[in-house]
Motif scaffolding. Structure first.
Motif, PDB file in Angstrom:
ATOM      1  N   THR A   1       2.045   4.031   1.625  1.00 20.23           N
ATOM      2  CA  THR A   1       2.037   4.553   2.990  1.00 20.23           C
ATOM      3  C   THR A   1       3.269   5.409   3.212  1.00 20.23           C
ATOM      4  OG1 THR A   1       3.133   2.533   3.733  1.00 20.23           O
ATOM      5  CG2 THR A   1       0.749   2.634   3.996  1.00 20.23           C
ATOM      6  N   THR A   2       3.069   6.427   4.022  1.00 15.72           N
ATOM      7  CA  THR A   2       4.195   7.288   4.390  1.00 15.72           C
ATOM      8  C   THR A   2       4.843   6.746   5.662  1.00 15.72           C
ATOM      9  OG1 THR A   2       2.858   8.715   5.803  1.00 15.72           O
ATOM     10  CG2 THR A   2       2.952   9.265   3.446  1.00 15.72           C
ATOM     11  N   ASP A   3       6.002   7.280   5.997  1.00 16.36           N
ATOM     12  CA  ASP A   3       6.658   6.884   7.246  1.00 16.36           C
ATOM     13  C   ASP A   3       5.773   7.189   8.438  1.00 16.36           C
ATOM     14  OD1 ASP A   3       8.779   6.089   5.751  1.00 16.36           O
ATOM     15  OD2 ASP A   3      10.159   7.665   6.417  1.00 16.36           O
ATOM     16  N   GLU A   4       5.059   8.331   8.381  1.00 16.48           N
ATOM     17  CA  GLU A   4       4.190   8.700   9.501  1.00 16.48           C
ATOM     18  C   GLU A   4       3.016   7.734   9.620  1.00 16.48           C
ATOM     19  OE1 GLU A   4       2.771  10.312  12.826  1.00 16.48           O
ATOM     20  OE2 GLU A   4       4.731  10.590  11.891  1.00 16.48           O
ATOM     21  N   ASP A   5       2.498   7.229   8.478  1.00 15.31           N
ATOM     22  CA  ASP A   5       1.430   6.222   8.524  1.00 15.31           C
ATOM     23  C   ASP A   5       1.899   4.986   9.284  1.00 15.31           C
ATOM     24  OD1 ASP A   5      -0.327   7.768   7.032  1.00 15.31           O
ATOM     25  OD2 ASP A   5       0.392   6.942   5.122  1.00 15.31           O
ATOM     26  N   LEU A   6       3.119   4.551   8.991  1.00 18.57           N
ATOM     27  CA  LEU A   6       3.665   3.370   9.661  1.00 18.57           C
ATOM     28  C   LEU A   6       3.841   3.622  11.151  1.00 18.57           C
ATOM     29  CD1 LEU A   6       6.354   2.422   6.993  1.00 18.57           C
ATOM     30  CD2 LEU A   6       4.204   1.221   7.427  1.00 18.57           C
ATOM     31  N   CYS A   7       4.343   4.802  11.496  1.00 22.06           N
ATOM     32  CA  CYS A   7       4.539   5.134  12.911  1.00 22.06           C
ATOM     33  C   CYS A   7       3.216   5.201  13.650  1.00 22.06           C
ATOM     34  CB  CYS A   7       5.290   6.458  13.048  1.00 22.06           C
ATOM     35  SG  CYS A   7       7.012   6.379  12.501  1.00 22.06           S
ATOM     36  N   GLN A   8       2.182   5.774  13.016  1.00 23.26           N
ATOM     37  CA  GLN A   8       0.867   5.866  13.652  1.00 23.26           C
ATOM     38  C   GLN A   8       0.282   4.482  13.908  1.00 23.26           C
ATOM     39  OE1 GLN A   8      -1.714   8.410  11.370  1.00 23.26           O
ATOM     40  NE2 GLN A   8      -0.688  10.297  12.014  1.00 23.26           N
ATOM     41  N   LEU A   9       0.477   3.584  12.963  1.00 22.90           N
ATOM     42  CA  LEU A   9      -0.015   2.218  13.159  1.00 22.90           C
ATOM     43  C   LEU A   9       0.730   1.543  14.300  1.00 22.90           C
ATOM     44  CD1 LEU A   9      -1.845  -0.061  12.278  1.00 22.90           C
ATOM     45  CD2 LEU A   9      -0.138  -0.741  10.585  1.00 22.90           C
TER      46      LEU A   9
ATOM     47  N   ARG B   1       0.837  -1.181   0.000  1.00 22.05           N
ATOM     48  CA  ARG B   1       0.000   0.000   0.000  1.00 22.05           C
ATOM     49  C   ARG B   1       0.879   1.239   0.000  1.00 22.05           C
ATOM     50  NH1 ARG B   1      -3.950  -0.379   4.941  1.00 22.05           N
ATOM     51  NH2 ARG B   1      -4.556   1.633   4.050  1.00 22.05           N
TER      52      ARG B   1
END
Length: 337
Positions: A15-23, A13
């Motif tokens: 996804t940005t680095d921040e998306d991964l961190c939020q998850l 998908r």
């Protein structure tokens, strides 16, 4: 000739680095909430489970399937290393002979989030026949396993941390935490000490720090550098070089410690332009020197060296006679540092 089949990775998908961190943060938050909720459930059943395990005269047998099995293996290891003899039995193997490992003096801890794991429920009649205490950790108080248990501890979670709600995440974390709670409660109730822990972990750093004594690592006999107070400094330097401890002891005719001469003392002597061929040790040694007893812990030697900013200690008997020596390198080699 057909091309060999190769697996193709699923498309990732966007996804940005921040998306991964939020998850990642969301997973931690969900699992943390699941653990906090367990605290409200520690009560009579938890205490009763502890009593049954404390009264066990044999071994605690832990069993679980799949991810619960991995948690069960860790729980068994934690119990065993904190004063409660325990081992893990795979439920699939138990129904094919390994159930013979359970005796009438044992207790069983069974882990199953659903409480309906077939490999475990099939063992229930056999466990009942042995008449051993059965402690169940499940997420379903109405399950087959929970109803059959002597004590049931509820480790249910409101949601898994997996976005699909499928992979065991919060549920296994909750089971792990409740298992640790049982192990630590038993540890304290048994009066298990740091020394007891060290004895069951002799290869670990804590074991070395709590069990290793100075007499186990000190230099003795001819390996100890020693000279008389009237020895010339030049001859003492040869003794220091041959013994390789970065110092030499100065003793009287009966072996009592008079002082110590180190590499640092040599540098200071040279700064004062002392004649190494005509100066005697009594003139340049540091009187006394730091001493320890052979039966003291090696960790105490480390504390002394760090406190006084020295690199060597002399080991003496009750009459201040030299019986050994050690330096920081010896502690490093022994894994005390």
């Amino acid at each position: 000739m057909t091309e060999p089949h190769t697996l193709r990775p699923l498309p990732a998908r966007r996804t940005t680095d921040e998306d991964l961190c939020q998850l990642g943060r969301a997973v931690i938050e969900v699992e943390a909430a699941s653990i906090l909720a367990l605290g409200q459930r520690i009560g009579h059943d938890f205490a009763r489970a502890c009593r049954l395990l404390l009264d066990c005269r044999g071994r605690v047998v832990v069993t679980g399937m799949g991810k619960s099995g991995h948690i069960g293996g860790k729980l068994a290891a934690t119990l065993a290393s904190t004063g409660t003899p325990a081992f893990f039995v795979h439920p699939g193997e138990a129904s094919h002979g390994d159930l013979g490992m359970i005796t009438a003096s044992d207790a069983v801890i069974a882990l199953s989030n659903s409480g309906e794991t077939r490999e475990i429920t099939i063992l229930l009649p056999l466990i009942k026949r042995l008449d051993v205490p059965l402690i169940a950790l499940t997420g379903n108080p109405g399950s087959t396993l929970a109803r059959a248990a002597s004590v049931h501890i509820d480790i249910s979670v409101t949601e898994e941390a997996c976005p699909l709600g499928l992979a065991p995440t919060s549920s296994t974390t909750a089971t792990l935490a409740m298992g640790d709670a049982l192990a630590v409660a038993l540890l304290d109730a048994r009066g298990f000490t740091r020394e007891d822990f060290a004895r069951s972990h002799p290869g670990g750093s804590l074991g070395r720090r709590l069990l290793l004594r100075i007499e186990d690592i000190m230099h003795m006999g001819e390996r100890i550098p020693r000279v008389a107070p009237e020895t010339l400094l030049s001859h003492a330097l040869v003794e220091m070089t041959n013994k390789g401890l970065g110092m030499t002891t100065v003793v009287d005719t009966e072996g009592r410690v008079l002082g110590i001469f180190t590499d640092g003392d040599l540098r200071r002597a040279l700064d004062h332009q002392i004649d190494v061929h005509n100066t005697r040790m009594a003139e340049v040694m540091t009187p006394g020197g730091r001493t320890v007893q052979a039966h003291s812990l090696a960790a105490e030697a480390l504390q002394l060296m760090e406190k006084h900013k020295i690199n060597a200690l002399l080991v003496v008997d009750s009459e201040n006679r030299l019986i050994g020596a050690l330096n920081m390198h010896d502690l490093l080699q022994a894994g005390v540092v």
